[in-house]
Design an enzyme around this catalytic site. Structure first.
Site, PDB file in Angstrom:
ATOM      1  CG  HIS B 218      -2.189  -0.881   0.868  1.00 38.36           C
ATOM      2  ND1 HIS B 218      -3.470  -0.534   1.199  1.00 38.36           N
ATOM      3  CD2 HIS B 218      -2.298  -2.056   0.213  1.00 38.36           C
ATOM      4  CE1 HIS B 218      -4.310  -1.470   0.782  1.00 38.36           C
ATOM      5  NE2 HIS B 218      -3.619  -2.405   0.190  1.00 38.36           N
ATOM      6  CB  SER B 222      -1.666  -3.077  -7.216  1.00 39.79           C
ATOM      7  OG  SER B 222      -2.270  -3.433  -6.016  1.00 39.79           O
ATOM      8  CE  LYS B 246     -11.206  -8.258 -12.654  1.00 40.33           C
ATOM      9  NZ  LYS B 246     -10.513  -7.446 -13.660  1.00 40.33           N
ATOM     10  CG  ASP B 247      -9.835  -8.928  -5.163  1.00 39.93           C
ATOM     11  OD1 ASP B 247      -9.407  -9.237  -6.294  1.00 39.93           O
ATOM     12  OD2 ASP B 247      -9.233  -8.157  -4.394  1.00 39.93           O
ATOM     13  CD  GLU B 290       0.874 -33.704   0.392  1.00 37.32           C
ATOM     14  OE1 GLU B 290       0.822 -34.810  -0.160  1.00 37.32           O
ATOM     15  OE2 GLU B 290      -0.136 -33.077   0.741  1.00 37.32           O
TER      16      GLU B 290
END
Lengths: 265, 411
Positions: B218, B222, B246-247, B290
């Site tokens: 922040h 971004s 949107k997220d 894994e």
């Protein structure tokens, strides 16, 4: 930037798919001869356990397998999930006695209760090994999950024995098979310590089903698949609801997102 | 609240105003999650930060519930996990969410890392943001590794044995370190106990580093698919409602795929051998970690020397720390880097090839292939990246973000 992005996405998708496909195929190709894939009642997103088959399978387990193999994670009360009533369960276990301590702390045998775990055939692992040529027979509680190809493998082992006189000289040589060894098509290394456990008419089914080797093997596999994951039907039912809910929610979210973004595109 | 700069918000609710005057949490939320100016041109790759956060919360929530029903003892751990599955009400659901959640957390983070690399999100002034991300990735790997030990199946035990033994490659003190890690002379009850304690601790450290990651994000905001900085309000939208919606949509889509595995193939990502209780006397035919560790496992085994393999494996992650300084290009986004774009895709293929190699026994054809792929992995970062930045001619950059969005609309 739409076009390059779409292409990037497509390329990555194709790569991921290819990797997925090769990975799966390659995994399937390793190891000994693979047991043929059978159709099981519990397969697929809506598959359920065939209660009648699993109940017959319990009979096979109880009369044959239980002589050597424990099923330590299951309790007798769990059998009610297979459609047995509580009284039927009590009837089934009326002749079973389990070790316990009495009020004075002395070891005693007492009649089994529905809340008891399935009685183990041997008091401990050392005793189980001692009675079975040095290796304890595996517990069967999660056996269907613990093997590659799960139910097909279990069915394969139960039906995959080849008598010594049916083996080719090459097989006898390659795997060093002696006359009193047991040869199994699907067991890694082929020589298996377990004598062929099932044969035609090994049990007598109460519901009149003809007890062939295939039938017994399929039934006990159905039972063991249930024992490995008794909540499977609940899992799938919940899944259908969750996914339908999420699909509806995604639709709503997309509509709201479009509206919010309407002036920015 | 349309303004994204300056003017502090005014709260009508008296309680909120009173609290905010003394501890400005509401102003903070307002500034960082409501008006926060965010580039208007994100594609769906930008969802994966939010998705990873949701997965982290899901893992901690399900993990706490599992911990209340689990017993970290070598004689009881395996049965404890099965009892959660069988006897705890909805225990199977919590366990399947946690077990598959680990895989899907890694899927989200791998896509998030790919997005950062493809669009140059690690470049100035976001180097520390990127480095904090690599720290999170390392902590996730440690947490996931120790979590996989807890069910105390065959792969748990032998995976723990193989991975902790890596430290014995360190000259002089290696053996002592391994004994210290195990809390004894073999992987045993003390090992399981400390792994459980650390598996519970590390996620909260991850939360702390994620907080730093977000703070660093922040400061400069971004990155975006064009890689050019916003030049004014026409280039950005407020975080809420544009990106919250949107997220949110992206998270729900991700959860649908996740649910397919949780409810219809919960054991697909796992290994059948982990349903066999741990047995120190029987080694499984193939010990595999894994799936999300397989590329690094392949690098470990590609080097014929034990210490060399360990160094290469840790080096494969260490190289990510210096990525911002290895990339010499002045352009951030691969969209405008016609050559590097392809090398970025080759790197993805390379990592997938490494992953497949890692799942195979180290013999025959797989050995040279994993060696070649390892070599390529390091060459990408240490040779291609510095050189390409110098010789590549980037495509012309759009004048602004708004410009690129409007042009796209016109096409």
């Amino acid at each position: 930037m739409r076009k390059p992005f779409a292409r990037t996405l497509l390329v990555s998708g194709a790569i991921a798919l290819a990797a997925f496909a090769t990975g799966t195929v390659a995994i399937a190709a390793g190891g000994t001869e693979h047991p043929p894939a059978r159709k099981w009642h519990f397969q697929g997103p809506f598959g359920t356990f065939d209660r009648a088959a699993a109940q017959r399978g319990f009979q096979v387990y109880q009369e044959v397998c239980a002589a050597c193999h424990s099923l330590s994670l299951m309790a007798y009360r769990n059998l009610t999930d297979l459609g047995l009533t509580e009284n039927q369960v009590k009837g089934l276990i009326k002749d079973i006695s389990v070790p316990d301590l009495n009020d004075d702390g002395a070891p005693v045998d007492r009649p089994a209760r529905p809340s008891d775990r399935f009685k183990k055939p041997f008091p401990n692992e050392a005793a189980a090994a001692a009675a079975n040529n040095g290796k304890a027979p595996p517990d069967l509680s999660v056996i269907v999950k613990a093997r590659e190809a799960g139910p097909d493998y279990i069915y394969g082992i139960l039906t995959g024995y080849v008598p010594y006189d049916k083996l080719t000289p090459e097989q006898i040589k390659e795997f060093d098979v002696k006359k009193d060894d047991y040869f199994n098509k699907y067991f890694p290394g082929h020589k298996i310590a377990m004598a062929p456990p099932l044969s035609d008419d090994k049990v007598t089914y109460a519901d009149g089903t003809k007890a062939t080797l295939d039938q017994e093997a399929a039934d006990v596999t159905e039972f063991l698949a249930w024992a490995s994951e008794p909540h499977m039907e609940d899992r799938k039912r919940t899944g259908v609801r969750v996914i339908l809910f999420l699909l509806a929610l995604a639709g709503l979210m997309y509509a709201v997102k479009r509206t919010v973004w309407a002036d920015k595109h | 609240m349309a303004s994204s700069h300056g003017t502090p918000p005014v709260f009508n609710n008296k309680v909120i105003a009173w609290v905010d005057h003394r501890l400005p949490i509401f102003s903070y939320i307002e500034k960082e999650y409501h008006t926060f100016p965010t580039p208007r041109n994100f594609n769906y790759f930008w969802n994966f930060g939010a998705i990873a956060t949701v997965m982290l919360v899901l893992m901690i929530a399900t993990g706490i519930v599992l911990a209340t029903n689990y017993t970290p003892h070598v004689l009881m751990a395996f049965d404890a996990v099965e009892r959660i599955d069988r006897d705890v009400p909805q225990g199977w659901l919590i366990r399947d969410l946690h077990m598959n959640g680990a895989s899907f957390f890694f899927i989200a983070v791998y896509i998030h890392i790919f997005r950062g690399m493809y669009y140059g999100s690690y470049k100035a002034p976001r180097e520390l943001l990127w480095i904090l991300g690599v720290v999170i990735f390392l902590l996730m790997m440690a947490t996931a590794f120790m979590g996989y030990v807890l069910p105390w199946g065959q792969m748990s035990f032998w995976g723990a044995t193989v991975i902790t033994n890596l430290f014995s490659a360190i000259p002089v003190v290696g053996e002592s370190i391994v004994t210290w890690l195990w809390g004894g002379f073999a992987v045993d009850n003390p090992t399981l106990n400390r792994f459980f304690a650390l598996h519970y601790l590390l996620p909260f450290i991850i939360v702390a580093v994620v907080a730093l990651h977000v703070v660093a994000l922040h400061i400069h905001g971004s990155n975006n698919p064009t890689g050019i900085d916003p030049k004014g309000p026409q280039d950005t939208v407020p975080f809420h409602p544009y990106y919250t919606m949107k997220d949110g949509f992206g998270v729900v889509c991700f959860l649908i795929v996740f649910s397919v595995f949780v409810f219809f193939a919960p054991d697909y990502m796992g290994h059948p051998d982990n349903y066999i209780p741990a047995n120190p006397l029987v080694t499984p035919a193939h010990i595999v970690p894994e799936w999300y560790f397989l590329p690094f496992y392949a690098i470990l085994r590609a080097i014929p020397d034990k210490l060399g393999g360990v160094l290469a494996m840790f080096g494969a992650i260490a190289v990510l720390f210096i990525l911002p300084w290895l990339d010499t290009s002045r352009v951030r986004s691969c969209t405008f880097r016609p050559i590097y774009k392809w090398f970025m895709m080759f790197l993805v293929v390379d990592v997938i090839v490494l992953g497949i190699c890692g799942s195979k026994p180290p013999e025959g054809f797989w050995v040279p292939l994993s060696q070649f792929a390892t070599l390529y992995y390091f060459a990408h970062f240490l040779v291609l990246l510095p050189i390409l930045g110098k010789i590549e001619r980037p495509l012309p950059l759009p004048p602004s973000i708004a410009d690129s969005v409007l042009k796209k609309k016109a096409v």
